[in-house]
Design a protein around this motif. Structure first.
Motif, PDB file in Angstrom:
ATOM      1  N   THR A 136      21.432  54.388  40.280  1.00 15.72           N
ATOM      2  CA  THR A 136      21.731  52.975  40.526  1.00 15.72           C
ATOM      3  C   THR A 136      20.821  52.103  39.649  1.00 15.72           C
ATOM      4  N   ALA A 137      21.234  50.862  39.466  1.00 19.23           N
ATOM      5  CA  ALA A 137      20.425  49.922  38.671  1.00 19.23           C
ATOM      6  C   ALA A 137      19.049  49.744  39.319  1.00 19.23           C
ATOM      7  N   ARG A 138      19.049  49.674  40.649  1.00 21.05           N
ATOM      8  CA  ARG A 138      17.781  49.479  41.367  1.00 21.05           C
ATOM      9  C   ARG A 138      16.809  50.638  41.105  1.00 21.05           C
ATOM     10  N   SER A 139      17.343  51.880  41.196  1.00 21.65           N
ATOM     11  CA  SER A 139      16.475  53.044  40.978  1.00 21.65           C
ATOM     12  C   SER A 139      15.937  53.050  39.557  1.00 21.65           C
ATOM     13  N   MET A 140      16.820  52.722  38.617  1.00 26.31           N
ATOM     14  CA  MET A 140      16.407  52.692  37.203  1.00 26.31           C
ATOM     15  C   MET A 140      15.270  51.683  37.009  1.00 26.31           C
ATOM     16  N   LEU A 141      15.437  50.503  37.615  1.00 20.28           N
ATOM     17  CA  LEU A 141      14.400  49.462  37.502  1.00 20.28           C
ATOM     18  C   LEU A 141      13.084  49.947  38.105  1.00 20.28           C
TER      19      LEU A 141
END
Ligand SMILES: Cc1cc2nc3c(=O)[nH]c(=O)nc-3n(C[C@H](O)[C@H](O)[C@H](O)COP(=O)(O)OP(=O)(O)OC[C@H]3O[C@@H](n4cnc5c(N)ncnc54)[C@H](O)[C@@H]3O)c2cc1C
Length: 342
Positions: free
Chosen positions: A251-256
């Motif tokens: 997910t974008a959140r995990s990547m961030l």
């Protein structure tokens, strides 16, 4: 004595090596086309960190982990024993103290001692915890080394074996009195009903300008993240822990969060090339402890959760003992048809 091992993740390969070294005629059956991304093992960080894990796990994990640490160097020359580090930025210093209170076998390092161990971290942290007994390895190279060891012991690994074929092979082996060791990871939920999946997302980045030589955990109240050197300027950044059995994309959140924590460790990570984004699903039981158990004629090795490389050798030893001398194994627990040995 003959044995079939189902699954060529780290559990299956370690069991096959242990049995073959004891003189058992072993055959490994694997669903995937090669050692690779059908296994959770492919995505692991490769930390062999019993005392860092002890901070949040039962004492059993550290005990099994210390046993396994002695096994790896003899089977995989790339096993690195340089210890590991835990750091936190000033505002999270309380996290570091709390981590220290919950574990053992570490040394407190001040700025200069940290810089002597990891010169590229000079001046970045005022304190660190150093766990000198710990190690790490490149999981993919370690799996390949175990496969080579099996080839040298004349153990075939048969790839592309369908689910039905492996079920039939296991039934036939049981019927003829051969041993069956089931290391199918999450796929063994058909027999081990309380097995669940814990999704983990990871990145591999290329950053040749930075030189870190051991795994480093960065504590943060919300997202504790680690960076593991893979050699050749590559670093693995991991890992999320999400209650899900779906290996869906990151997910974008995990990547961030993963990249943010790596950047907090060292700003050079801002310039890293993203080499790989991966997702694995860890097989785990409700208590997050591993299990070696017998159901009928099959010995199951499963629930390695976030410690597969750390625990597989010690569990393989217990599985081999149960295969070779069932009545002598020490049963730790018995319920609903399962006899447990770890
Ligand atoms: C992001 C991430 C980071 C991690 N970091 C670490 C770490 O630093 N240190 C550590 O110790 N652990 C770590 N782990 C945990 C570790 O990866 C797992 O505990 C371990 O991989 C579980 O191994 P396994 O052999 O039980 O299962 P798997 O690796 O999933 O292997 C099961 C195998 O069985 C095969 N299979 C399935 N069905 C069949 C069938 N019917 N017939 C034949 N074969 C079949 C599959 O294809 C697969 O190859 C991490 C995990 C993740 C996801």
């Amino acid at each position: 004595m003959r044995a079939i091992v189902l699954g060529a993740g780290v559990a299956g390969l370690a069991c096959a090596v242990d049995l073959a070294e004891r003189g058992v005629a072993v055959e490994v059956l694997e669903r995937g086309e090669r050692l690779g991304n059908t296994s959770c093992s492919w995505y692991a960080g490769g930390m062999l960190a019993p005392w860092c894990e002890h901070e949040s796990t039962e004492p059993l994990i550290a005990a099994l982990g210390m046993e396994s640490l002695e096994w790896w160097p003899a089977r995989f020359a790339g096993t690195v024993r340089r210890g590991s580090l835990v750091v936190a930025h000033g505002r999270d210093a309380g996290e570091l103290r709390q981590f220290a209170r919950r574990t053992e076998h570490y040394q407190w390092l001040e700025t200069d001692a940290l810089a002597a161990l990891e010169p590229d971290l000079a001046g970045r942290f005022s304190q660190a915890l150093y766990f000198p007994e710990e190690g790490h390895l490149d999981p993919r190279a370690a799996l390949a080394a175990l496969a080579d060891r099996l080839a040298a012991l004349s153990v075939p690994i048969r790839f592309r074996v369908g689910v039905e074929t492996s079920r039939e092979a296991a039934l036939a082996a049981e019927a003829e009195g051969s041993a069956v060791v089931d290391c199918r990871g999450l796929a063994a939920r058909d027999a081990l009903k309380d097995l669940r999946g814990v999704k983990g997302e990871m990145l591999v980045v290329r950053l040749p300008d930075l030189n870190l030589s051991r795994p480093i955990r960065v504590l943060h109240p919300r997202v504790p993240v680690y960076v593991v050197p893979r050699g050749d300027g590559h670093y693995m950044i991991g890992a999320t822990m999400i209650e899900s059995d779906q290996p869906t994309r990151i997910t974008a959140r995990s990547m961030l969060e993963l990249l943010g924590a790596a950047y907090a460790l060292h700003p050079a990570f801002a310039e890293a090339e993203i080499a790989e984004i991966g997702t694995g699903v860890r097989p785990a039981f409700p208590n997050n402890l591993p299990r070696v158990c017998r159901i009928g004629g099959t010995v199951y090795v499963n629930g390695l959760y976030r410690h597969g490389f750390l625990l597989a050798p010690a569990l393989a030893r217990r599985a081999a003992k149960e295969v070779l001398a069932p009545s002598h194994s020490e049963v730790t627990h018995e319920d609903s048809g399962q006899r447990r040995f770890a």
